[in-house]
Design an enzyme around this catalytic site. Structure first.
Site, PDB file in Angstrom:
ATOM      1  N   ASP A   1      -1.064  -6.477  -0.379  1.00 48.57           N
ATOM      2  CA  ASP A   1      -0.891  -5.833   0.644  1.00 48.57           C
ATOM      3  C   ASP A   1      -3.322  -5.890   0.833  1.00 48.57           C
ATOM      4  O   ASP A   1      -3.206  -4.989   0.059  1.00 48.57           O
ATOM      5  CB  ASP A   1      -0.590  -4.004   0.550  1.00 48.57           C
TER       6      ASP A   1
ATOM      7  N   LYS B   1      -1.147  -9.538   3.009  1.00 51.28           N
ATOM      8  CA  LYS B   1      -0.482  -8.786   4.133  1.00 51.28           C
ATOM      9  C   LYS B   1      -1.183  -7.991   4.511  1.00 51.28           C
ATOM     10  O   LYS B   1      -2.270  -7.688   4.149  1.00 51.28           O
ATOM     11  CB  LYS B   1       0.932  -8.487   3.680  1.00 51.28           C
TER      12      LYS B   1
ATOM     13  N   GLU C   1       9.123  -4.239  10.869  1.00 52.18           N
ATOM     14  CA  GLU C   1       9.421  -2.780  10.294  1.00 52.18           C
ATOM     15  C   GLU C   1       9.801  -1.780  11.396  1.00 52.18           C
ATOM     16  O   GLU C   1       9.135  -1.564  12.732  1.00 52.18           O
ATOM     17  CB  GLU C   1       8.259  -2.391   9.337  1.00 52.18           C
TER      18      GLU C   1
ATOM     19  N   GLU D   1      -1.003  -5.969   8.378  1.00 49.33           N
ATOM     20  CA  GLU D   1      -0.231  -4.831   9.397  1.00 49.33           C
ATOM     21  C   GLU D   1      -1.323  -5.298  10.582  1.00 49.33           C
ATOM     22  O   GLU D   1      -2.624  -4.827  11.171  1.00 49.33           O
ATOM     23  CB  GLU D   1      -0.415  -3.443   9.345  1.00 49.33           C
TER      24      GLU D   1
ATOM     25  N   ASP E   1       0.516  -1.427  -0.016  1.00 45.20           N
ATOM     26  CA  ASP E   1      -0.131  -0.104   0.327  1.00 45.20           C
ATOM     27  C   ASP E   1       0.874   1.106  -0.037  1.00 45.20           C
ATOM     28  O   ASP E   1       0.440   2.607  -0.401  1.00 45.20           O
ATOM     29  CB  ASP E   1      -1.207   0.242   1.336  1.00 45.20           C
ATOM     30  N   SER E   2       2.134   1.008   0.194  1.00 43.54           N
ATOM     31  CA  SER E   2       3.209   1.719   0.055  1.00 43.54           C
ATOM     32  C   SER E   2       2.821   2.721  -1.458  1.00 43.54           C
ATOM     33  O   SER E   2       2.887   4.035  -2.010  1.00 43.54           O
ATOM     34  CB  SER E   2       4.546   1.650  -0.344  1.00 43.54           C
TER      35      SER E   2
HETATM   36  O1  KIV Z   1       3.307  -1.348   1.901  1.00 42.27           O
HETATM   37  C1  KIV Z   1       4.554  -1.218   1.704  1.00 42.27           C
HETATM   38  O2  KIV Z   1       5.631  -1.100   0.908  1.00 42.27           O
HETATM   39  C2  KIV Z   1       5.016  -2.119   2.905  1.00 42.27           C
HETATM   40  C3  KIV Z   1       6.450  -2.387   2.883  1.00 42.27           C
HETATM   41  C4  KIV Z   1       7.465  -1.067   3.564  1.00 42.27           C
HETATM   42  C5  KIV Z   1       6.853  -3.675   4.004  1.00 42.27           C
HETATM   43  O3  KIV Z   1       4.324  -2.277   3.811  1.00 42.27           O
END
Ligand code: KIV
Length: 286
Positions: A86, A115, A183, A117, A47-48
């Site tokens: 994500d 993934k 992280e 969080e 989600d970055s």
């Molecule tokens: O969204 C992302 O890029 C991440 C990484 C920083 C692990 O979760």
């Protein structure tokens, strides 16, 4: 380069063998192709993307549809690397049914795993997704989706924070997560986690004593002029692209582009036909 398509269990096997896992984020076709051809083990459609692709200030505005859109480009590259997608903010926290449905949407569009969080507070959702047959990667330490509460700082500073990281990681493993990203926490904490868990601990900004590392693509190749302090830049692509664009503009202004190599001219016969057509048009217009 992996010889066949990676699956989540291969990550666990790599940890057992003691071979460190290399991951990078990817948000589109060519990023995924280049990374896969280079031999990366896992691609994260993170989600970055909200920050490095869309220019948002945080990951909060990222929706499931946005992740799906970028996931499609990555899937179209047909990588051997494991594709992890994500789950964005509020697509899994509310209830188990919603979490399973949203994770299923990512799998339906070609992700090999999802993934999430967080830790202790989402274990029931993680279990529900795994019960539905969806491989889950955890993410502890700094959780950017929770940054409004706790900021974007290093995690594990006091006993409560340390305990929370360990308890969360252990519960995620018990729930069936196949791997955990850690992280921006102290390297000593990450080292202990990697020793304690039998699933791979993949670090970002958490030191070298992990089972693998992950970086954001744009930070790694230097496309992001303001990377986080823990990111290593292997290339200054921002400067290289900027130089290339300046040369392009300059060559257009000087008439140097396009040159002979980049355009096509008619042969004699073609020129005659062209003249006939143009002359005909001129006569018709008189
Ligand atoms: O969204 C992302 O890029 C991440 C990484 C920083 C692990 O979760």
């Amino acid at each position: 380069m992996p010889e066949r398509k990676m699956n989540p269990h291969d990550f666990i096997k790599l940890k057992r063998k003691g071979r460190r896992i290399a991951m990078v984020t990817a948000y589109e076709y060519f990023q995924a192709r280049i990374a896969d051809e280079a031999g990366i083990d896992g691609l994260l459609v993170g989600d970055s993307l909200g920050m490095v692709v869309l220019g948002f200030r945080s990951t909060h505005p990222v929706t499931l549809d946005m992740v799906v859109h970028h996931l499609k480009g990555v899937v179209n590259a047909n990588p051997k690397s494991l594709i992890v997608a994500d789950m964005p903010f509020l697509t899994y926290e509310v209830d188990k049914r919603e979490a399973v449905r949203n994770a299923g949407e990512l799998i339906r569009h070609g992700a090999d795993a999802v993934k999430v969080e967080g830790g202790l507070e989402i274990i029931d959702k993680v279990e529900a997704m795994i019960n539905a047959g969806i491989p889950v990667m955890g993410h502890v330490g700094l959780n950017p989706q929770r940054a409004l509460l706790r900021g974007l700082r290093l995690r594990g500073r006091d006993e409560d924070e340390m305990k929370y990281i360990f308890e969360s990681a252990l519960e995620l493993e018990k729930a069936g997560a196949f791997s955990i990203i850690v992280e921006f926490t102290y390297s000593d904490i990450a080292r202990e986690l990697a020793r304690l868990l039998s699933i791979p601990v993949i670090c970002i900004g958490s030191g070298p004593w992990c089972d693998g590392q992950i970086l954001v693509f744009h930070d790694l190749v230097g496309l992001n002029p303001n990377p986080p302090p823990f990111a290593k830049r292997y290339l200054n692509l921002y400067q290289m692209v900027s130089d290339a664009l300046r040369s392009y503009i300059d060559e257009i202004e000087r008439g140097a582009f396009p040159s002979q190599d980049h355009f096509w001219s008619l042969d004699e016969e073609g020129i005659k036909t062209l003249r006939r057509i143009v002359n005909g048009l001129k006569r018709g217009g008189q």
